[in-house]
Design a protein around this motif. Structure first.
Motif, PDB file in Angstrom:
ATOM      1  N   ASP A 110       1.037  -1.197   0.109  1.00 51.18           N
ATOM      2  CA  ASP A 110      -0.031  -0.094   0.089  1.00 51.18           C
ATOM      3  C   ASP A 110       1.025   1.316  -0.150  1.00 51.18           C
ATOM      4  N   ASP A 111       0.630   2.230  -0.759  1.00 51.92           N
ATOM      5  CA  ASP A 111       1.342   3.475  -0.902  1.00 51.92           C
ATOM      6  C   ASP A 111       1.175   4.352   0.271  1.00 51.92           C
ATOM      7  N   THR A 114      -0.212   7.770   0.328  1.00 47.31           N
ATOM      8  CA  THR A 114      -1.647   8.171   0.190  1.00 47.31           C
ATOM      9  C   THR A 114      -2.240   8.695   1.419  1.00 47.31           C
ATOM     10  N   GLY A 131      -8.797   3.441   0.637  1.00 44.19           N
ATOM     11  CA  GLY A 131      -7.767   3.262  -0.384  1.00 44.19           C
ATOM     12  C   GLY A 131      -8.278   2.365  -1.270  1.00 44.19           C
ATOM     13  N   ARG A 133      -7.239   0.686  -5.204  1.00 43.12           N
ATOM     14  CA  ARG A 133      -6.382   0.291  -6.116  1.00 43.12           C
ATOM     15  C   ARG A 133      -6.706   0.862  -7.633  1.00 43.12           C
ATOM     16  N   TYR A 204      -7.296   7.063  -4.556  1.00 44.60           N
ATOM     17  CA  TYR A 204      -6.758   6.125  -5.622  1.00 44.60           C
ATOM     18  C   TYR A 204      -5.272   6.073  -5.349  1.00 44.60           C
ATOM     19  N   TYR A 205      -4.485   4.832  -5.436  1.00 43.97           N
ATOM     20  CA  TYR A 205      -3.348   4.539  -5.706  1.00 43.97           C
ATOM     21  C   TYR A 205      -2.702   3.303  -6.358  1.00 43.97           C
ATOM     22  N   GLU A 206      -1.564   3.558  -6.588  1.00 38.86           N
ATOM     23  CA  GLU A 206      -0.995   2.182  -7.348  1.00 38.86           C
ATOM     24  C   GLU A 206      -0.285   1.400  -6.273  1.00 38.86           C
TER      25      GLU A 206
END
Length: 325
Positions: A110-111, A114, A131, A133, A204-206
């Motif tokens: 997890d980033d 974020t 959170g 993806r 949203y995060y990568e």
């Protein structure tokens, strides 16, 4: 910000000795940045939950706490209780110590960056920040296919889950207090949190590759997790059994009529294959339906015993319970 609020992070750990120190270092940097920006209080903490690890995870958590007790805390569960119970143990332990809480796995997938946006969304009035993806580029085709199929199937089955969201989320103290009212033993937090309600949003995060160690969710556990989620939040499988029973009854009636007409017309032939196929088909359907019913009966059995979902052996902290606002 004149009066920044207290942020706690709950990080479940199971055999994470290879990555834990790096996770702690990155979280410490992030906390220092958030404190310097005035987004969180200096009373904020990171709580690592040791879920019965067999390696040196708990020893490392104790070292981190001893080196920086004002930032790192630790919870040691008496035995391995499972990921969802470990997360819940952390949440219920810190719910009176914080204003908001973020749950995140220890593997650094997890980033961490974020977190800034999650906190900002909290200050804008959101009680839950999910959170989510933005893509699954790091997954294999099989992992991507099965994961996306799981979320879609959960929707079809009537379970209200956030698409492509795992357990990386922020919850306010109010939400944690309401979560404490959910007493079920069969935990599926991805479905429980949306049931609570309140204003929510998504960030949203990568998702990154796992820094070290092995995945704690192989295919067998993922399938068990999916079955638990479906049967914990939907009775549609039971309704499907009823529908299947009606369809089979109609098919049997039509087959009986066809057999009767064939018998009268003298067109019948005695065949072993058709008889055996029918027996295997009906028998297989019956066992499948009994299995689904058994899954629900098993959950009822686990719930009525009302055994504790987790047992905390030790809580390392220097924080005091804060007063409700």
């Amino acid at each position: 910000m004149n009066n920044p609020e207290i942020l706690y992070m709950v990080v479940p750990c199971y055999n994470e000795q290879e990555v834990l120190r790096e996770t702690a270092a990155q979280l410490k940097t992030k906390y220092n940045d958030l404190m310097s920006a005035g987004l969180i209080s200096k009373d904020s903490r990171v709580v690592f939950v040791n879920d019965g690890s067999k390696d040196n995870t708990w020893s490392i958590i104790k070292e981190l706490h001893a080196a920086d007790p004002q930032l790192f805390s630790g919870i040691d569960l008496a035995h391995n209780s499972g990921h969802q119970n470990a997360v819940l143990a952390g949440l219920m332990t810190v719910k009176e110590l914080c204003d908001m809480c973020i749950t995140m796995d220890a593997d650094l997938q997890d980033d961490i960056d974020t977190i800034d946006e999650m906190v900002k969304q909290y200050y804008e009035g959101n009680q839950v920040v999910y959170g989510v993806r933005s893509a699954r580029d790091t997954d294999t085709f099989f992992k991507k296919f099965t994961a996306e199929s799981f979320y879609k199937f959960m929707k079809v089955m009537g379970a209200d889950v956030v698409y492509n969201h795992a357990d990386f989320r922020l919850m306010s103290k109010r939400v944690l207090q309401e979560l404490a009212n959910f007493k079920e033993v069969n935990l599926f937090l991805r479905g429980m949190v949306p049931l609570i309600g309140f204003q929510s949003t998504k960030v949203y995060y990568e998702r990154h590759e796992r820094l070290a160690g092995e995945s704690k969710y192989p295919l067998k556990k993922m399938l068990a997790f999916a079955i638990n989620g479906i049967t914990s939040f939907s009775t549609k499988p039971l309704k499907l059994i009823t529908t299947l029973g009606i369809i089979m009854s109609i098919a049997s009636l039509l087959a009986f009529i066809w057999a009767f007409i064939a018998k009268i017309g003298g067109f019948t032939e005695h065949g072993w294959s058709s008889t055996m196929c029918s027996i295997w088909l009906i028998g297989g359907l019956q066992l499948f339906c009994l299995g689904i019913i058994g899954e629900y009966v098993g959950k009822i059995y686990a719930e009525v015993k009302q055994r504790p979902r987790y047992i905390i052996a030790e809580f390392l902290t220097d924080a005091e319970k804060k007063d409700d606002k």
